[in-house]
Motif scaffolding. Structure first.
Motif, short mmCIF file in Angstrom:
data_model
loop_
_atom_site.label_atom_id
_atom_site.label_comp_id
_atom_site.label_asym_id
_atom_site.label_seq_id
_atom_site.Cartn_x
_atom_site.Cartn_y
_atom_site.Cartn_z
N LEU A 174 60.44 76.78 47.48
CA LEU A 174 60.54 75.42 47.99
C LEU A 174 59.76 75.26 49.29
CD1 LEU A 174 64.27 74.57 47.21
CD2 LEU A 174 62.23 73.78 46.00
N LEU A 175 59.76 76.27 50.13
CA LEU A 175 58.95 76.23 51.34
C LEU A 175 57.46 76.17 50.98
CD1 LEU A 175 60.96 78.80 53.44
CD2 LEU A 175 60.63 76.39 54.05
N LYS A 176 57.09 76.93 49.98
CA LYS A 176 55.71 76.86 49.48
C LYS A 176 55.37 75.45 49.02
CE LYS A 176 52.80 79.23 48.81
NZ LYS A 176 51.53 79.32 49.60
N ALA A 177 56.28 74.82 48.28
CA ALA A 177 56.03 73.47 47.78
C ALA A 177 55.78 72.50 48.93
CB ALA A 177 57.21 72.99 46.93
N ILE A 178 56.52 72.64 50.03
CA ILE A 178 56.35 71.73 51.16
C ILE A 178 54.93 71.79 51.70
CG2 ILE A 178 57.01 71.35 53.57
CD1 ILE A 178 59.88 72.12 52.76
N LEU A 183 59.51 73.04 41.39
CA LEU A 183 59.53 74.45 40.99
C LEU A 183 58.87 74.65 39.63
CD1 LEU A 183 63.14 75.44 42.12
CD2 LEU A 183 60.99 76.02 43.25
N VAL A 184 59.11 73.73 38.72
CA VAL A 184 58.51 73.83 37.38
C VAL A 184 56.99 73.71 37.47
CG1 VAL A 184 58.37 72.78 35.09
CG2 VAL A 184 60.59 73.00 36.22
N TYR A 185 56.50 72.77 38.26
CA TYR A 185 55.05 72.61 38.40
C TYR A 185 54.43 73.86 39.03
CZ TYR A 185 54.77 67.74 36.95
OH TYR A 185 54.79 66.59 36.20
N LEU A 186 55.07 74.41 40.04
CA LEU A 186 54.53 75.62 40.67
C LEU A 186 54.50 76.79 39.68
CD1 LEU A 186 56.24 75.48 44.18
CD2 LEU A 186 53.82 75.11 43.68
N ALA A 187 55.55 76.90 38.85
CA ALA A 187 55.58 77.97 37.85
C ALA A 187 54.45 77.81 36.85
CB ALA A 187 56.93 77.97 37.13
N MET A 188 54.16 76.57 36.43
CA MET A 188 53.08 76.34 35.49
C MET A 188 51.73 76.70 36.11
SD MET A 188 51.99 72.89 33.39
CE MET A 188 53.30 72.99 32.17
N ILE A 189 51.52 76.33 37.36
CA ILE A 189 50.27 76.67 38.03
C ILE A 189 50.11 78.18 38.12
CG2 ILE A 189 49.04 76.58 40.23
CD1 ILE A 189 48.94 73.96 38.72
N LYS A 190 51.17 78.87 38.50
CA LYS A 190 51.11 80.33 38.63
C LYS A 190 50.78 80.98 37.29
CE LYS A 190 53.89 84.34 40.01
NZ LYS A 190 52.90 84.91 40.97
N GLU A 191 51.40 80.52 36.21
CA GLU A 191 51.18 81.13 34.90
C GLU A 191 49.80 80.82 34.34
OE1 GLU A 191 54.18 80.51 32.00
OE2 GLU A 191 55.73 81.54 33.14
N GLU A 192 49.33 79.59 34.52
CA GLU A 192 48.09 79.16 33.88
C GLU A 192 46.84 79.44 34.72
OE1 GLU A 192 47.56 77.83 30.84
OE2 GLU A 192 49.67 77.93 30.25
N LEU A 193 46.97 79.35 36.05
CA LEU A 193 45.80 79.50 36.91
C LEU A 193 45.87 80.71 37.84
CD1 LEU A 193 45.13 75.78 37.96
CD2 LEU A 193 43.85 77.15 36.31
N GLY A 194 47.07 81.17 38.16
CA GLY A 194 47.20 82.33 39.03
C GLY A 194 47.55 81.96 40.46
N ASP A 195 47.84 82.98 41.25
CA ASP A 195 48.35 82.78 42.60
C ASP A 195 47.36 82.06 43.52
OD1 ASP A 195 50.66 84.05 41.85
OD2 ASP A 195 50.22 85.94 42.86
N ARG A 196 46.06 82.23 43.31
CA ARG A 196 45.10 81.61 44.21
C ARG A 196 45.26 80.09 44.24
NH1 ARG A 196 43.34 79.28 47.30
NH2 ARG A 196 41.28 79.16 48.25
N TRP A 197 45.68 79.51 43.14
CA TRP A 197 45.86 78.05 43.09
C TRP A 197 47.17 77.60 43.73
CZ3 TRP A 197 41.98 79.61 39.84
CH2 TRP A 197 40.91 78.73 39.66
N LEU A 198 47.99 78.50 44.21
CA LEU A 198 49.24 78.13 44.85
C LEU A 198 49.06 77.96 46.36
CD1 LEU A 198 51.76 80.44 42.95
CD2 LEU A 198 51.52 77.96 42.73
N GLN A 199 47.90 77.52 46.77
CA GLN A 199 47.60 77.26 48.17
C GLN A 199 47.19 75.80 48.32
OE1 GLN A 199 48.42 79.54 50.18
NE2 GLN A 199 48.51 81.31 48.80
N PRO A 200 47.43 75.21 49.50
CA PRO A 200 47.20 73.76 49.65
C PRO A 200 45.75 73.33 49.55
CG PRO A 200 47.88 74.75 51.73
CD PRO A 200 48.09 75.78 50.69
#
Length: 331
Positions: free
Chosen positions: A64-68, A279-296
């Motif tokens: 959740l902090l990541k999402a913010i 949380l669901v959107y972040l999980a989809m990004i992680k699974e489909e694109l990888g951790d690099r896309w979990l940055q702003p």
């Protein structure tokens, strides 16, 4: 995201750009026309995520902090005032109460950007000075995109001149619905050129494109034309961000990256107001694109009320009790 000590770096604000910018490529109509979308398979895949992917306790707080840090904190109302924008910018600087961050053993964090109409760009720039938080402006006749073309281009230039770091443009839906891919490409190239050094997010208004195949092809065209981000919606359509649309768009991003080596960002917008949805959107990004896309610099939520619900969930994590929504107002 696991132990809290690992999350301090992961959740602090990143620079606006750390990737090589997407310069685009020549229009490849063979690639575009070869893109298909199996709607039933896409919907089945999207439906599995909310049930399969859940995180609890400290791990949930970390996500959740990541999402913010990936929220484009937004106000796009006809009754926006300078006072509202000032309060929104103050919230962007300090999106989570200090006592909650202390309890979570976290350093200060900020949101990904503040998004406003053109008239409020200078006010947002002034109130975010020194924070490192980008100002995004919606443009090109937002939300319908039906004003004269030269005015749409000039609107971009005026927002950049006023200090906007990012421009959220809307495409002409008719180009997609009539399969006029050359016109869409040329339009997007003109918008990209008008943005100059400001990054451009291409809003597809996916709820008005008719089919998932159209969404896939429009995504690809905008990336070929130099979009830094592709974005689902204006938030004003009857149907905005959905998981099937997200799956189609991020797989287009993945295909584009595999072919060009260029990373393009993704922004779901409209209707994402609950922490559990984020949380669901972040999980989809992680699974489909990888951790690099979990940055702003590569992923944003277009949202306003989402931050309030996340802060309530963090307070529950710390205290065991939910607080009233009014204690977490956006402005």
């Amino acid at each position: 995201m696991g132990e809290r000590t690992m999350d301090k770096t992961a959740t602090t604000q990143l620079p606006l750009a750390v990737e090589r910018r997407n310069d685009g490529m020549a229009l490849d109509l063979d690639w575009v026309r070869g893109v298909q979308a199996n709607t039933s398979a896409i919907e089945r895949r999207a439906a599995t995520l909310p049930a399969r992917r859940s995180v609890k306790k400290d791990y949930q707080a970390a996500w959740l902090l990541k999402a913010i840090t990936c929220i484009d904190l937004t106000t796009l109302a006809g009754d926006d005032t300078p006072g509202r924008v000032r309060r929104l910018c103050a919230k962007a600087r300090h999106p989570v109460r200090g006592d909650l961050l202390t309890a979570l053993d976290m350093p200060p964090i900020t949101v990904g950007a503040v998004c406003v109409y053109h008239d409020m760009v200078s006010m947002a720039v002034q109130n975010l000075a020194g924070s490192g938080i980008p100002v995004a402006a919606v443009s090109t006749g937002f939300p319908a995109g039906l004003s004269p073309f030269h005015l749409r281009v000039e609107e971009i230039r005026e927002s950049v001149k006023a200090g906007a770091d990012e421009i959220d443009i809307v495409i002409s839906r008719r180009h997609v619905l009539t399969q006029n891919w050359q016109a869409l490409y040329d339009e997007m190239r003109a918008f990209r050129e008008a943005c100059g050094d400001a990054h451009v997010k291409a809003i597809l208004a996916t709820g008005e494109l008719g089919t998932l195949r159209n969404v896939a092809r429009a995504s690809l065209i905008c990336m070929m034309a130099g979009a830094d981000f592709i974005k689902t919606s204006t938030g004003k359509e009857p149907v905005n961000a959905t998981l099937p649309v997200t799956l189609v768009m991020i797989r287009a991003i993945r295909d584009y990256y595999q072919r060009t080596g260029l990373r393009v960002g993704y922004k779901p917008a409209g209707g994402i107001s609950k922490a559990k949805d984020a949380l669901v959107y972040l999980a989809m990004i992680k699974e489909e694109l990888g951790d690099r896309w979990l940055q702003p610099d590569l992923f944003r939520f277009g949202a306003s009320s989402l931050l309030g619900d996340i802060e309530r969930q963090l307070e529950h994590h710390v205290t065991g009790a939910y607080s009233a929504a009014w204690r977490h107002g956006m402005g």
